[in-house]
Structure formats: C-alpha cells, structure tokens
Design a protein around this motif. Sequence first.
Motif, PDB file in Angstrom:
ATOM      1  N   LEU A   1       3.575   9.844  -5.896  1.00 12.77           N
ATOM      2  CA  LEU A   1       4.561   8.892  -6.401  1.00 12.77           C
ATOM      3  C   LEU A   1       4.464   7.549  -5.668  1.00 12.77           C
ATOM      4  O   LEU A   1       4.800   6.511  -6.227  1.00 12.77           O
ATOM      5  CB  LEU A   1       5.970   9.459  -6.271  1.00 12.77           C
ATOM      6  CG  LEU A   1       6.301  10.641  -7.184  1.00 12.77           C
ATOM      7  CD1 LEU A   1       7.683  11.198  -6.864  1.00 12.77           C
ATOM      8  CD2 LEU A   1       6.204  10.241  -8.639  1.00 12.77           C
ATOM      9  N   ALA A   2       4.011   7.584  -4.427  1.00 15.51           N
ATOM     10  CA  ALA A   2       3.845   6.359  -3.652  1.00 15.51           C
ATOM     11  C   ALA A   2       2.523   5.656  -3.944  1.00 15.51           C
ATOM     12  O   ALA A   2       2.305   4.541  -3.492  1.00 15.51           O
ATOM     13  CB  ALA A   2       3.946   6.659  -2.165  1.00 15.51           C
ATOM     14  N   GLY A   3       1.638   6.306  -4.695  1.00 17.31           N
ATOM     15  CA  GLY A   3       0.395   5.657  -5.070  1.00 17.31           C
ATOM     16  C   GLY A   3      -0.859   6.229  -4.442  1.00 17.31           C
ATOM     17  O   GLY A   3      -1.938   5.664  -4.599  1.00 17.31           O
ATOM     18  N   VAL A   4      -0.759   7.330  -3.734  1.00 19.65           N
ATOM     19  CA  VAL A   4      -1.941   7.973  -3.149  1.00 19.65           C
ATOM     20  C   VAL A   4      -2.693   8.687  -4.265  1.00 19.65           C
ATOM     21  O   VAL A   4      -2.094   9.295  -5.142  1.00 19.65           O
ATOM     22  CB  VAL A   4      -1.532   8.972  -2.043  1.00 19.65           C
ATOM     23  CG1 VAL A   4      -2.750   9.682  -1.473  1.00 19.65           C
ATOM     24  CG2 VAL A   4      -0.779   8.260  -0.943  1.00 19.65           C
ATOM     25  N   ASP A   5      -4.007   8.591  -4.225  1.00 18.61           N
ATOM     26  CA  ASP A   5      -4.853   9.238  -5.226  1.00 18.61           C
ATOM     27  C   ASP A   5      -4.614  10.756  -5.215  1.00 18.61           C
ATOM     28  O   ASP A   5      -4.691  11.383  -4.161  1.00 18.61           O
ATOM     29  CB  ASP A   5      -6.320   8.935  -4.916  1.00 18.61           C
ATOM     30  CG  ASP A   5      -7.272   9.503  -5.942  1.00 18.61           C
ATOM     31  OD1 ASP A   5      -6.843   9.787  -7.072  1.00 18.61           O
ATOM     32  OD2 ASP A   5      -8.468   9.663  -5.607  1.00 18.61           O
ATOM     33  N   PRO A   6      -4.324  11.355  -6.383  1.00 20.62           N
ATOM     34  CA  PRO A   6      -4.077  12.804  -6.425  1.00 20.62           C
ATOM     35  C   PRO A   6      -5.247  13.645  -5.909  1.00 20.62           C
ATOM     36  O   PRO A   6      -5.037  14.752  -5.403  1.00 20.62           O
ATOM     37  CB  PRO A   6      -3.825  13.083  -7.909  1.00 20.62           C
ATOM     38  CG  PRO A   6      -3.391  11.782  -8.482  1.00 20.62           C
ATOM     39  CD  PRO A   6      -4.095  10.729  -7.681  1.00 20.62           C
TER      40      PRO A   6
ATOM     41  N   PRO B   1      11.553  13.915   1.271  1.00 22.55           N
ATOM     42  CA  PRO B   1      10.842  14.745   0.288  1.00 22.55           C
ATOM     43  C   PRO B   1      10.498  16.117   0.849  1.00 22.55           C
ATOM     44  O   PRO B   1      10.212  16.264   2.032  1.00 22.55           O
ATOM     45  CB  PRO B   1       9.573  13.944  -0.010  1.00 22.55           C
ATOM     46  CG  PRO B   1       9.395  13.053   1.154  1.00 22.55           C
ATOM     47  CD  PRO B   1      10.756  12.762   1.693  1.00 22.55           C
ATOM     48  N   VAL B   2      10.538  17.112  -0.043  1.00 22.46           N
ATOM     49  CA  VAL B   2      10.227  18.485   0.363  1.00 22.46           C
ATOM     50  C   VAL B   2       8.948  18.987  -0.285  1.00 22.46           C
ATOM     51  O   VAL B   2       8.564  20.131  -0.085  1.00 22.46           O
ATOM     52  CB  VAL B   2      11.391  19.446   0.038  1.00 22.46           C
ATOM     53  CG1 VAL B   2      12.607  19.110   0.874  1.00 22.46           C
ATOM     54  CG2 VAL B   2      11.701  19.439  -1.434  1.00 22.46           C
ATOM     55  N   SER B   3       8.294  18.140  -1.047  1.00 21.78           N
ATOM     56  CA  SER B   3       7.008  18.518  -1.633  1.00 21.78           C
ATOM     57  C   SER B   3       6.022  17.386  -1.406  1.00 21.78           C
ATOM     58  O   SER B   3       6.402  16.273  -1.042  1.00 21.78           O
ATOM     59  CB  SER B   3       7.150  18.820  -3.129  1.00 21.78           C
ATOM     60  OG  SER B   3       7.324  17.630  -3.842  1.00 21.78           O
ATOM     61  N   LEU B   4       4.764  17.658  -1.651  1.00 22.06           N
ATOM     62  CA  LEU B   4       3.720  16.651  -1.451  1.00 22.06           C
ATOM     63  C   LEU B   4       3.640  15.667  -2.609  1.00 22.06           C
ATOM     64  O   LEU B   4       2.836  14.741  -2.575  1.00 22.06           O
ATOM     65  CB  LEU B   4       2.375  17.352  -1.243  1.00 22.06           C
ATOM     66  CG  LEU B   4       2.310  18.234   0.001  1.00 22.06           C
ATOM     67  CD1 LEU B   4       1.011  19.014   0.029  1.00 22.06           C
ATOM     68  CD2 LEU B   4       2.469  17.395   1.253  1.00 22.06           C
TER      69      LEU B   4
ATOM     70  N   LYS C   1       0.857  -1.185   0.000  1.00 19.75           N
ATOM     71  CA  LYS C   1       0.000   0.000   0.000  1.00 19.75           C
ATOM     72  C   LYS C   1       0.891   1.233   0.000  1.00 19.75           C
ATOM     73  O   LYS C   1       2.080   1.148   0.301  1.00 19.75           O
ATOM     74  CB  LYS C   1      -0.875   0.006   1.254  1.00 19.75           C
ATOM     75  CG  LYS C   1      -1.716  -1.224   1.430  1.00 19.75           C
ATOM     76  CD  LYS C   1      -3.055  -0.988   0.859  1.00 19.75           C
ATOM     77  CE  LYS C   1      -3.934  -2.197   1.190  1.00 19.75           C
ATOM     78  NZ  LYS C   1      -5.105  -2.238   0.441  1.00 19.75           N
ATOM     79  N   PRO C   2       0.348   2.414  -0.317  1.00 21.10           N
ATOM     80  CA  PRO C   2       1.162   3.632  -0.320  1.00 21.10           C
ATOM     81  C   PRO C   2       1.867   3.897   1.016  1.00 21.10           C
ATOM     82  O   PRO C   2       3.012   4.339   1.033  1.00 21.10           O
ATOM     83  CB  PRO C   2       0.155   4.735  -0.632  1.00 21.10           C
ATOM     84  CG  PRO C   2      -0.911   4.060  -1.402  1.00 21.10           C
ATOM     85  CD  PRO C   2      -1.001   2.674  -0.835  1.00 21.10           C
ATOM     86  N   LEU C   3       1.203   3.599   2.128  1.00 17.73           N
ATOM     87  CA  LEU C   3       1.820   3.809   3.434  1.00 17.73           C
ATOM     88  C   LEU C   3       3.094   2.987   3.568  1.00 17.73           C
ATOM     89  O   LEU C   3       4.117   3.483   4.024  1.00 17.73           O
ATOM     90  CB  LEU C   3       0.834   3.448   4.553  1.00 17.73           C
ATOM     91  CG  LEU C   3       1.401   3.507   5.965  1.00 17.73           C
ATOM     92  CD1 LEU C   3       1.720   4.947   6.349  1.00 17.73           C
ATOM     93  CD2 LEU C   3       0.432   2.902   6.946  1.00 17.73           C
TER      94      LEU C   3
END
Length: 156
Positions: free
Chosen positions: A39-44, A31-34, A13-15
């Motif tokens: 990139l990890a797979g969380v829905d935009p 990372p310095v941005s969201l 999972k993204p977590l």
Amino acid sequence: MIETRYFEQLCPKPLYRIRNQYRYCDRKKLPVSLKFLTLAGVDPEKVRPLQELAAGDRVDEMVLAAYLLLHLFAHQPLKSRQALETWLRRKGRDFTRFEEPARAFAAAMLAEVGEVEPAAARTAGEGRHHFCCSMAGKSLLSSTNDKRLRIEEPLG
C-alpha cells in the motif's frame, strides 16, 4: 543551489510514506499484515519472500510486520516503540528467525533512499543523534503516578 528535501515531500518514496503514516500511531493502529508495504508503494515481488516466510500464519505475519516497523524506525521517532517491543516480549514464542529477514528488508529500503543502516552507521563511526521516543509525548508537568509514563524493566 540550496539543498532541500521538498521534492521528497512532493514525491515520497515508500519508506517516507511508511514513516509519515505510522510515526505517531498507537500500537493498536499499526499494521498487522505485510500488506502495508504494498500500500505504501513497495513492489509486491519484493514483499513476496517475506510473505512466504510467514507461511500464512497470522501471528507470524504480525510479528514480522512489527520487526519491520522497528527496523524502519531505528533512530527515528516512533511513538509506539516501547508498546511494540513490550507486545513482542509478551507473545512468548521465539521469533528470532524473523529479525534477520526484517532487518535485511529494512536495510534494502534504507539503501534505496540513501540512508545508512543504523548498525552500519555505528560501525562506520558516524554519529547520529538518537531521538528518545519514550520522552517525545511526555509533559514536564505530568504526574509521576501516571501509568502511561512508567518504564518497564527489561526481562532477564
């Protein structure tokens, strides 16, 4: 049947992707941005409210990403936890408005995989072992004069 976690390793999972990728990183490699969430797979669409909260301000987005990482790694080993907390204190501005949205987003990610939010676990009386990350990389034979091992006293 024996309960295992191998399926999570095959189809994470993204977590779990976030935790696996950033667990042993130095603060400067975090990372310095969201964008790390998508990139990890969380829905935009789920990330969009956080981006709107940052309102295009680079520093606000960096602080929001830092709070997110701290909440996602609560009660989990994170090599750069102390450096990240020090960096947040050193910023000098009041960023408390980001803490609640970051905690809520992290709680939603934790609930998605069935983990209990650390604050809820404490109130529910569930005892979880707290891994002290500041001791994770230290050798018992390290010099006491090593500047990397000095513990900074909290301000105030």
